[in-house]
Design a protein around this motif. Structure first.
Motif: not given
Length: 217
Positions: A149-154
């Motif tokens: 959830r907290v990670l950006k795409p990639g």
């Protein structure tokens, strides 16, 4: 509307980390931990190099260090040029020590919280790190979901943990609430929420690193 879910009761292993003497002595153990677990000389500098390489690019990025303890990974990322690192732990004693040891480094943000419920916005982090605390998380599936959830795409992640060995010592430690998964189990848990990566091990130390898959339209 139902009542909000209560967090699980802390295990003995987790509760021990709440005591200030444990925070004071933590790095005395941690500096030798991977050498003892892997069966070869494995200094912190080599571990930090693997961490930074897995999370590149680090310079100017925003990261979360889950179960930060005294902030070893957080400090390594800041020294490598990270703009901000959320040092997240549920032990006030550990966080106080993390802040103390990070004196002189800009960008450390101590956060008193559980890894299963991160008080961070969605897609707010370039990378997420977990240094050993995966063995203590009572709900690893929820931790994985929060990482995604907290990670950006990639966005990238790095997880280090004590690998399953089916030893008498691990069976004894499991009574305190510690979990000892295999690399394949951790990889599968993360993969279910779109965190794709590779798993490897060195003796009793396991690693999984990779990135958040960008959905295709």
């Amino acid at each position: 509307m139902g009542l909000p879910e209560s967090p699980p009761r802390p295990s003995l292993a987790v509760a021990t980390n709440l005591f200030p003497p444990v925070a004071w002595g933590y790095e005395l153990w941690r500096v030798r931990a991977l050498t003892l677990l892997s069966g070869r000389r494995f200094p912190l500098e080599e571990e930090f190099a693997q961490l930074v390489a897995a999370l590149e690019p680090v310079r100017g990025g925003v990261f979360a260090d889950l179960g930060t303890s005294t902030g070893l990974y957080a400090r390594a990322l800041l020294r490598s040029g990270a703009a901000r690192v959320y040092a997240i732990d549920l032990s006030p004693a550990m966080l106080r020590m993390a802040v103390r040891k990070a004196r002189g480094l800009e960008g450390l943000v101590p956060v008193l919280a559980r890894a299963e419920r991160l008080p961070l916005p969605c897609a707010s982090c370039d990378g997420v790190a977990v240094g050993g605390s995966w063995n203590e998380f009572p709900q690893p599936e929820r931790v994985a979901a929060e990482m995604a959830r907290v990670l950006k795409p990639g966005g990238r992640y790095f997880v280090m943990f004590a690998h399953a060995q089916n030893s008498p010592l691990q069976r004894l430690l499991a009574m305190s609430g510690l979990r000892f998964p295999s690399g394949e189990e951790v990889q599968a848990t993360l993969g279910k929420v779109g965190l794709i990566g590779r798993a490897w091990r060195e003796g009793g130390v396991g690693f999984v690193s990779g990135n958040k898959v960008v959905p295709t339209v």
